[in-house]
Design an enzyme around this catalytic site. Sequence first.
Site, PDB file in Angstrom:
ATOM      1  N   ASP A 245      33.859  33.196  44.847  1.00 58.31           N
ATOM      2  CA  ASP A 245      33.974  33.035  43.395  1.00 58.31           C
ATOM      3  C   ASP A 245      35.085  33.914  42.844  1.00 58.31           C
ATOM      4  O   ASP A 245      35.889  33.469  42.015  1.00 58.31           O
ATOM      5  CB  ASP A 245      32.656  33.414  42.711  1.00 58.31           C
ATOM      6  N   ASP A 258      30.062  37.374  43.360  1.00 59.26           N
ATOM      7  CA  ASP A 258      29.413  36.071  43.339  1.00 59.26           C
ATOM      8  C   ASP A 258      28.666  35.936  42.019  1.00 59.26           C
ATOM      9  O   ASP A 258      27.784  36.745  41.716  1.00 59.26           O
ATOM     10  CB  ASP A 258      28.442  35.946  44.520  1.00 59.26           C
ATOM     11  N   LYS A 260      26.084  34.046  39.638  1.00 59.93           N
ATOM     12  CA  LYS A 260      24.915  33.184  39.747  1.00 59.93           C
ATOM     13  C   LYS A 260      24.291  32.968  38.371  1.00 59.93           C
ATOM     14  O   LYS A 260      24.407  33.809  37.478  1.00 59.93           O
ATOM     15  CB  LYS A 260      23.856  33.796  40.689  1.00 59.93           C
TER      16      LYS A 260
END
Length: 351
Positions: A245, A258, A260
């Site tokens: 990411d 990352d 989420k």
Amino acid sequence: MFILKRAVSVGGIIVLQCTSLSVGNFSTSHCLTSSKRNSPYSSVDSERYSSLVKSVMSSRVSSQTPESLQAEDEHMYGPVVKSQAPSSKPERVPKTLHPFLHCEETAGSEEPESGPLARIVLNRNQGRSFIPSVTRILQQTLSPEQIFYLERWKRKMIAELGEEGFKEYTQNLFRQGKLFHSALEDILTSGATWKNKNHSERPECPPEVGGYMESISHILEDVKAVRAIESTVQHDTLNYLGIVDCVARYRGVLCVIDWKTSEKPKPFLSNTYDNPVQVAAYAGALNNDGNYKYQVENGLIVVAYKDGSPAHAHQLSSELMLDYWKTWLIRLEEFTEQRSSHASSAFSEKR
């Protein structure tokens, strides 16, 4: 005969007067005629239990021993079944401990941070059609416990929404995730800030992800020196790939980040399930990918919430990343063994 004495006053002088009474003047008929209470032990067969009473009264200490008590218990309840204590299984380790870092590179500082962002688009036609992704490997090596809870959640959602409703729900989650990552790209590539700007000055984003962006606003203020966004990483030795990411500095530490989204709070790292293993797999691939001239030892998992409540940021130190790297190597070995087993079965069926 009883003598009753009483004091009598005569002309102001107290005189002691004695009177004799016979016993017959007292009535005892009430005491004699009152009903007698029956003892609860009156019906006990004393002869039958006399030997027991004698053995108990003959000694102040119990005549029972641990052996006799055990024999009595076994006679009444059956013999005791002694099971073996659960043996602690040795912790599994990877068969081959592949290095997490590439020795020829220096962690975090080789490539100038002011250079262009890396964004290597995944192209499956460039000899990558048979290379498994990190997501696929993790999905196919879930533990039985993980599979149980995942299936239970799925059945619960289908019971509430129906088959079509559940399908639409998952499609909306996927769509919101894509919109969220796209809005993040716009902010991180433009260098725009979010928290300290007025609503009119903030970068435009779809209304579906406005809450997510508000949720991570305090995190974005600590993200600097972005090096890569939505960029493919590949580990040629271990033969897997993934898409990171973001790679940037979070509070001064270079991390694989990352992003989420979640409908439920995840305040602890344990709530993120396999996400730390995923981040370690991405970092290990990046460190061994020649397209990146730097090394990353740390990770960051950011969990954003649709209602705009502050996101949780779980930072993975270099020590934690090494632990999760070992877990990733084990999962990768399991995946490889599964593929080999399926290939052998398919070959046997063709024969």
